[in-house]
Design an enzyme around this catalytic site. Structure first.
Site, PDB file in Angstrom:
ATOM      1  N   LYS A  35       0.833  -1.204   0.000  1.00 47.26           N
ATOM      2  CA  LYS A  35       0.000   0.000   0.000  1.00 47.26           C
ATOM      3  C   LYS A  35       0.870   1.257   0.000  1.00 47.26           C
ATOM      4  CE  LYS A  35      -4.147  -0.428   2.192  1.00 47.26           C
ATOM      5  NZ  LYS A  35      -5.109  -0.477   3.301  1.00 47.26           N
ATOM      6  N   CYS A 262     -19.047  -0.529   8.157  1.00 48.71           N
ATOM      7  CA  CYS A 262     -19.363   0.140   9.425  1.00 48.71           C
ATOM      8  C   CYS A 262     -20.667  -0.313  10.075  1.00 48.71           C
ATOM      9  CB  CYS A 262     -19.390   1.651   9.229  1.00 48.71           C
ATOM     10  SG  CYS A 262     -17.753   2.312   8.910  1.00 48.71           S
TER      11      CYS A 262
HETATM   12  N1  LIG Z   1     -14.564   2.945   6.093  1.00 48.03           N
HETATM   13  C1  LIG Z   1     -15.407   3.832   6.564  1.00 48.03           C
HETATM   14  O1  LIG Z   1     -16.316   4.302   5.868  1.00 48.03           O
HETATM   15  C2  LIG Z   1     -15.289   4.314   7.991  1.00 48.03           C
HETATM   16  C3  LIG Z   1     -15.974   5.476   8.388  1.00 48.03           C
HETATM   17  C4  LIG Z   1     -15.809   5.910   9.695  1.00 48.03           C
HETATM   18  C5  LIG Z   1     -15.041   5.204  10.591  1.00 48.03           C
HETATM   19  N2  LIG Z   1     -14.422   4.060  10.179  1.00 48.03           N
HETATM   20  C6  LIG Z   1     -13.550   3.370  11.153  1.00 48.03           C
HETATM   21  O2  LIG Z   1     -12.210   3.704  10.876  1.00 48.03           O
HETATM   22  C7  LIG Z   1     -11.331   2.589  11.157  1.00 48.03           C
HETATM   23  C8  LIG Z   1     -10.532   2.220   9.930  1.00 48.03           C
HETATM   24  O3  LIG Z   1     -11.428   1.808   8.923  1.00 48.03           O
HETATM   25  P1  LIG Z   1     -10.969   1.641   7.413  1.00 48.03           P
HETATM   26  O4  LIG Z   1     -12.202   1.387   6.626  1.00 48.03           O
HETATM   27  O5  LIG Z   1     -10.075   2.778   7.033  1.00 48.03           O
HETATM   28  O6  LIG Z   1     -10.094   0.299   7.529  1.00 48.03           O
HETATM   29  P2  LIG Z   1      -9.021  -0.277   6.494  1.00 48.03           P
HETATM   30  O7  LIG Z   1      -8.987  -1.731   6.716  1.00 48.03           O
HETATM   31  O8  LIG Z   1      -9.309   0.260   5.127  1.00 48.03           O
HETATM   32  O9  LIG Z   1      -7.635   0.381   6.953  1.00 48.03           O
HETATM   33  C9  LIG Z   1      -6.967   0.030   8.109  1.00 48.03           C
HETATM   34  C10 LIG Z   1      -5.481   0.097   7.822  1.00 48.03           C
HETATM   35  O10 LIG Z   1      -4.756  -0.044   9.029  1.00 48.03           O
HETATM   36  C11 LIG Z   1      -3.565  -0.732   8.737  1.00 48.03           C
HETATM   37  N3  LIG Z   1      -2.945  -1.240   9.958  1.00 48.03           N
HETATM   38  C12 LIG Z   1      -3.310  -2.286  10.729  1.00 48.03           C
HETATM   39  N4  LIG Z   1      -2.475  -2.429  11.765  1.00 48.03           N
HETATM   40  C13 LIG Z   1      -1.553  -1.446  11.673  1.00 48.03           C
HETATM   41  C14 LIG Z   1      -0.439  -1.054  12.450  1.00 48.03           C
HETATM   42  N5  LIG Z   1      -0.098  -1.719  13.546  1.00 48.03           N
HETATM   43  N6  LIG Z   1       0.273   0.009  12.053  1.00 48.03           N
HETATM   44  C15 LIG Z   1      -0.068   0.676  10.930  1.00 48.03           C
HETATM   45  N7  LIG Z   1      -1.093   0.357  10.155  1.00 48.03           N
HETATM   46  C16 LIG Z   1      -1.850  -0.687  10.517  1.00 48.03           C
HETATM   47  C17 LIG Z   1      -3.997  -1.803   7.748  1.00 48.03           C
HETATM   48  O11 LIG Z   1      -2.912  -2.332   7.019  1.00 48.03           O
HETATM   49  C18 LIG Z   1      -4.995  -1.012   6.881  1.00 48.03           C
HETATM   50  O12 LIG Z   1      -4.350  -0.432   5.764  1.00 48.03           O
HETATM   51  C19 LIG Z   1     -12.269   1.476  11.648  1.00 48.03           C
HETATM   52  O13 LIG Z   1     -12.318   1.520  13.049  1.00 48.03           O
HETATM   53  C20 LIG Z   1     -13.608   1.862  11.070  1.00 48.03           C
HETATM   54  O14 LIG Z   1     -14.675   1.361  11.816  1.00 48.03           O
HETATM   55  C21 LIG Z   1     -14.505   3.617   8.905  1.00 48.03           C
END
Ligand SMILES: NC(=O)c1ccc[n+]([C@@H]2O[C@H](COP(=O)([O-])OP(=O)(O)OC[C@H]3O[C@@H](n4cnc5c(N)ncnc54)[C@H](O)[C@@H]3O)[C@@H](O)[C@H]2O)c1
Length: 436
Positions: A35, A262
């Site tokens: 990524k 979500c």
């Molecule tokens: N997707 C949405 O529409 C949305 C909206 C609001 C809130 N959220 C919340 O935001 C959070 C993230 O959601 P997302 O959709 O972006 O998830 P995602 O899976 O797209 O992204 C998460 C990222 O975190 C990385 N990661 C994991 N462990 C890590 C570490 N130790 N160090 C660095 N990077 C690490 C992963 O490789 C991944 O790229 C969740 O809690 C979700 O509920 C999501």
């Protein structure tokens, strides 16, 4: 402000780019080397309209960087946003292992006072848990732990981040709140409301918001079931209800049940949180049950449109992502739909403008097609499962000529039943008086 955003997924990348656009210096970090390499090469790893433009602009202007070096990002930043995933565990509760891992790494490498801000959606009490990890680490420096939940919607994430309805800040000290206002200065000057509260309330605001929106969807989906039983039209009912300013028209579109990364996980998580505190969150428990039933009803709808038997039939699915304008397949209602139809012996052809790479990792024995017309070739029924704009303006005569039988099951109520009848289709939709 020097900012690190840990986790460069849908939320982290939008947050990082948005905060850089506000004038902050941001480093986005992820453990996923592929990524980060893609981002360094100018390639955006997800589909989100407008994201490439804002990322490129801020990279070119020197405010946005990408790295896998978490240690260095922690050391060089005053504010650290945690935006890692909090996926559901098998029991429905949020898996906090990535959040905990990041908190431990921050504790280890803190080299000065830090703001540690949870952007991820986390159960109530997580802020306190992070605080404990940081304070018990023996690190000589102090970190303030804040909650700043994110409300962006995939598909319109940039607009939502740049012009949110509100910014929620959960914090316990004035200095941290002032620093957050500095980070979000352009929003403050746009007079976007800031809701400043304690950490627990901020964490709950996120779950309460998603729980309420999911409730609206399940509510209208049950009204759609009633419409089918009594001969009503859910779109008329939704309009009549939604014009009441106390209710509002949004999230009153009947469909195949809510999905995405979500709503399903956050509603399950909040139900679980309540249970752990000895309370049954009855409305949310019902919302989850209704949503499961609605998804199964969709399988029944397609089967019924084919006279109760899909064994040996071929079904075309238009749209796979949980909603238009995203490539996100997480918990998409098309998953139980396709699996349900396959289980009953149907063969599936499918097309989605953006989500086919992700869908390919989920489905077996699905023929992925180039477009809607290729999908329609020789199928017994065509199902509109996600309302991408390109499915709103299908050349119906051409589609009819391609289908083996002129059957369309429209799970998003995109077309007018009367028109479909006059075009010669057997047309089935959700909560409306369909005409065949
Ligand atoms: N997707 C949405 O529409 C949305 C909206 C609001 C809130 N959220 C919340 O935001 C959070 C993230 O959601 P997302 O959709 O972006 O998830 P995602 O899976 O797209 O992204 C998460 C990222 O975190 C990385 N990661 C994991 N462990 C890590 C570490 N130790 N160090 C660095 N990077 C690490 C992963 O490789 C991944 O790229 C969740 O809690 C979700 O509920 C999501």
């Amino acid at each position: 402000m020097d900012i690190a955003v840990i986790g460069t997924g849908y939320v982290g990348l939008v947050t990082g780019a948005g905060l850089a656009d506000f004038g902050n210096d941001v480093i986005c970090v992820d453990v996923d080397e592929k990524k980060i390499t893609a981002l360094k090469e100018g390639n955006i790893p997800i589909y989100e309209p407008g994201l490439d433009k804002i990322v490129n602009r801020n990279v070119n202007e020197g405010r946005l960087q990408f790295s896998t070096d978490l240690r260095e990002a922690i050391r060089s930043s005053r504010a650290i946003f945690i935006a890692v995933g909090t996926p559901p565990k098998p029991d429905g509760s949020a898996d906090l292992r990535y959040v905990e891992e990041v908190a431990r790494t921050i504790a280890q490498h803190m080299n000065g006072p830090k703001l540690v801000i949870t952007k991820s959606t986390v159960p109530i009490g997580t802020g306190r848990m992070i605080e404990k990890i940081l304070s018990e680490s023996g690190n000589e420096f102090h970190a303030s732990v804040l909650s700043n939940p994110e409300f962006l919607r995939e598909g319109s994430a940039i607009e939502d981040f740049m012009k949110p309805d509100r910014v929620v800040i959960g914090a316990s000290d004035k200095e941290s709140i002032a620093l957050m206002k500095e980070i979000y200065a352009p929003l403050h000057s746009l007079e976007i409301p800031f809701v400043v509260t304690n950490v627990e309330s901020a964490e709950l605001i996120k779950y309460a918001s998603n729980g309420f929106l999911a409730t609206k969807i399940s509510f209208i989906n049950e009204i759609a079931v009633l419409c089918e039983l009594i001969g009503g039209d859910v779109q008329d009912v939704a309009r009549g209800v939604g014009l009441d300013s106390r209710i509002g028209p949004k999230f009153l579109q009947a469909g195949p049940g809510f999905g995405g990364s979500c709503f399903p996980k956050d509603t399950s998580a909040v139900a679980g949180i309540a249970r752990r505190y000895g309370y049954e969150f009855q409305i949310i428990e019902a919302v989850l049950r209704v949503n499961d039933n609605i998804k199964q009803r969709m399988v029944g709808k397609v089967t019924k449109a084919l006279c109760g038997n899909v064994q040996g039939k071929t079904i075309g699915i238009l749209g796979l992502a949980f909603k238009p304008e995203t490539d996100d397949m997480r918990d998409s209602p098309t998953i139980p739909l396709i699996h349900g139809l396959q289980k009953q012996g149907a063969t599936i052809r499918a097309y989605d403008p953006q989500a086919m790479d992700n869908a390919g990792k989920i489905f077996k024995n699905v023929t992925f097609c180039r477009d809607a017309y290729e999908t329609a070739e020789g199928v017994d029924a065509l199902v509109i499962a996600t309302e991408w704009n390109e499915f709103r303006a299908l050349k119906l005569e051409r589609i009819r000529g391609l289908l083996k039988q002129p059957v369309i099951v429209d799970l998003r109520n995109v077309y007018d039943p009367q028109r479909m009848k006059s075009e010669g289709f057997t047309y089935v939709s959700v909560g409306r008086r369909d005409r065949a």
